[in-house]
Design an enzyme around this catalytic site. Structure first.
Site, PDB file in Angstrom:
ATOM      1  N   LYS A 183       0.844  -1.199   0.000  1.00 27.42           N
ATOM      2  CA  LYS A 183       0.000   0.000   0.000  1.00 27.42           C
ATOM      3  C   LYS A 183       0.879   1.248   0.000  1.00 27.42           C
ATOM      4  O   LYS A 183       1.814   1.356   0.786  1.00 27.42           O
ATOM      5  CB  LYS A 183      -0.907  -0.037   1.232  1.00 27.42           C
ATOM      6  CG  LYS A 183      -1.858  -1.242   1.188  1.00 27.42           C
ATOM      7  CD  LYS A 183      -2.481  -1.557   2.517  1.00 27.42           C
ATOM      8  CE  LYS A 183      -1.513  -2.141   3.496  1.00 27.42           C
ATOM      9  NZ  LYS A 183      -2.127  -2.523   4.771  1.00 27.42           N
ATOM     10  N   THR A 218      -6.141   8.048   9.030  1.00 24.10           N
ATOM     11  CA  THR A 218      -5.535   6.839   8.462  1.00 24.10           C
ATOM     12  C   THR A 218      -5.641   5.684   9.455  1.00 24.10           C
ATOM     13  O   THR A 218      -5.385   4.544   9.091  1.00 24.10           O
ATOM     14  CB  THR A 218      -4.056   7.054   8.104  1.00 24.10           C
ATOM     15  OG1 THR A 218      -3.406   7.561   9.261  1.00 24.10           O
ATOM     16  CG2 THR A 218      -3.902   8.010   6.947  1.00 24.10           C
ATOM     17  N   GLY A 220      -6.762   2.690  11.075  1.00 18.67           N
ATOM     18  CA  GLY A 220      -7.711   1.634  10.711  1.00 18.67           C
ATOM     19  C   GLY A 220      -7.839   1.364   9.227  1.00 18.67           C
ATOM     20  O   GLY A 220      -8.535   0.421   8.844  1.00 18.67           O
ATOM     21  N   THR A 221      -7.168   2.160   8.391  1.00 16.24           N
ATOM     22  CA  THR A 221      -7.330   1.926   6.942  1.00 16.24           C
ATOM     23  C   THR A 221      -6.724   0.583   6.525  1.00 16.24           C
ATOM     24  O   THR A 221      -7.296  -0.129   5.707  1.00 16.24           O
ATOM     25  CB  THR A 221      -6.686   3.042   6.096  1.00 16.24           C
ATOM     26  OG1 THR A 221      -5.390   3.304   6.618  1.00 16.24           O
ATOM     27  CG2 THR A 221      -7.494   4.314   6.113  1.00 16.24           C
ATOM     28  N   GLY A 222      -5.568   0.233   7.122  1.00 17.70           N
ATOM     29  CA  GLY A 222      -4.915  -1.035   6.760  1.00 17.70           C
ATOM     30  C   GLY A 222      -5.764  -2.227   7.169  1.00 17.70           C
ATOM     31  O   GLY A 222      -5.950  -3.174   6.394  1.00 17.70           O
ATOM     32  N   CYS A 223      -6.304  -2.187   8.385  1.00 20.42           N
ATOM     33  CA  CYS A 223      -7.156  -3.286   8.881  1.00 20.42           C
ATOM     34  C   CYS A 223      -8.380  -3.420   7.988  1.00 20.42           C
ATOM     35  O   CYS A 223      -8.764  -4.521   7.574  1.00 20.42           O
ATOM     36  CB  CYS A 223      -7.628  -3.009  10.311  1.00 20.42           C
ATOM     37  SG  CYS A 223      -6.311  -2.669  11.471  1.00 20.42           S
TER      38      CYS A 223
HETATM   39  O1  PXL Z   1      -3.844  -0.272  12.317  1.00 23.78           O
HETATM   40  C1  PXL Z   1      -3.119  -1.273  12.890  1.00 23.78           C
HETATM   41  C2  PXL Z   1      -3.741  -1.841  14.117  1.00 23.78           C
HETATM   42  C3  PXL Z   1      -4.031  -3.162  14.159  1.00 23.78           C
HETATM   43  N1  PXL Z   1      -4.568  -3.754  15.233  1.00 23.78           N
HETATM   44  C4  PXL Z   1      -4.860  -3.066  16.327  1.00 23.78           C
HETATM   45  C5  PXL Z   1      -4.602  -1.746  16.348  1.00 23.78           C
HETATM   46  C6  PXL Z   1      -4.032  -1.107  15.210  1.00 23.78           C
HETATM   47  C7  PXL Z   1      -3.771   0.297  15.222  1.00 23.78           C
HETATM   48  O2  PXL Z   1      -3.949   1.015  16.127  1.00 23.78           O
HETATM   49  O3  PXL Z   1      -4.908  -1.101  17.442  1.00 23.78           O
HETATM   50  C8  PXL Z   1      -5.452  -3.733  17.510  1.00 23.78           C
END
Ligand code: PXL
Length: 275
Positions: A183, A218, A220-223
């Site tokens: 990404k 941004t 939480g965007t990856g999750c």
């Molecule tokens: O965005 C990555 C991520 C993944 N998992 C948990 C997170 C975060 C970012 O804060 O808290 C539990």
């Protein structure tokens, strides 16, 4: 007395991740995304993280054998079509998950988001866990989804242009013999677009572009991206279609995000409601 109506059972996806109490990232973002894709979401918890988009205040890990127990129970009870992994935290948690996937002969899709850092900059993985990710999870993944910093750490190489990202995706694909999506959201350039690069087959690169929107959340965007891809795969999409759908879903979530302004801070959240 009304009789219950059983509607068609939805596909099932499982997230193996940490809890973000502010619910923008982690397991909460994954479950919201699964619901938006009309996929029934299960969750196996690795850690509880006390955090907001601005700060990580504390991490409490669950025992690795308890993680294994959750995954074993869920895989033996539900028709899980796809697993998405997020914050796995330690080598012991990664080994517990990988052992369980082997023992249960899990043969569905596995989307590995190699989470290393929160958007706020705090580490979400122990340094010695990265080699377990490489040896135990990457080789059986349907897709690995590092961001620029994670890809750079995996290759031990600075990546600062789109052509670097493309050759990194090809190199990582060849190293592990599985598809990689890198990404490009953290790439600093004058281009008004952000480009993600996908390498499924040797030498072939797919590009996914979205307009750069300034001052967006941004966190939480990856999750959300990896969860959307896992949901689409669980629903039967091909990998290129699943990545396309995931990319569109995240672009929409970013462009329709929320903001609450408090006296001292401004909190952002992605909109997972519609697509
Ligand atoms: O965005 C990555 C991520 C993944 N998992 C948990 C997170 C975060 C970012 O804060 O808290 C539990």
């Amino acid at each position: 007395m009304p009789t219950p109506t059983f509607i068609d059972s939805p596909p099932v996806a499982l997230t193996v991740a940490g809890s973000d109490c502010s619910a923008g990232a982690g397991l909460q973002a994954d479950l919201k995304t699964f619901s938006a894709f009309k996929v029934f979401g299960l969750s196996a918890l690795t850690c509880a993280v006390s955090e907001t988009p601005q700060t990580v205040s504390r991490i409490e890990a669950l025992p690795p054998d308890f993680l294994a127990d959750q995954v074993r129970l869920l895989l033996s009870s539900y028709p899980v079509a796809a697993i998405k992994t997020g914050m796995l935290f330690s080598e012991e948690h990664i080994n517990a998950l990988a052992d369980t996937l082997e023992q249960t002969h899990f043969s569905g899709h596995l989307v590995v988001d190699p989470v290393m850092m929160a958007g706020s900059g705090s580490s979400l993985i122990k340094p010695d866990a990265v080699s377990a990710l490489r040896s135990r999870l990457f080789p059986r993944a349907s897709l690995v989804t590092p961001n620029l910093h994670e890809a750079s750490a995996l290759l031990n190489q600075k990546l600062d242009s789109l052509s670097h990202l493309e050759s990194a995706a090809a190199t990582l694909r060849d190293q592990f013999n599985v598809p990689f999506l890198i990404k490009g959201g953290h790439l600093k350039s004058n281009d008004p677009h952000l480009t993600d690069v996908l390498c499924i087959e040797p030498g072939k690169i797919g590009r996914y572009e979205a307009p750069f929107i300034d001052e967006v959340p941004t966190h939480g965007t990856g999750c959300t991206y990896a969860a959307a891809i896992a949901a689409a795969l669980a629903g039967g999409a091909s990998l290129p279609d699943a990545v396309h759908n995931g990319h569109r879903f995240v672009a929409f979530a970013i462009s329709h995000s929320f903001r609450w302004t408090q006296p001292t801070t401004s909190i952002h959240a992605l909109n997972h409601q519609t697509s």
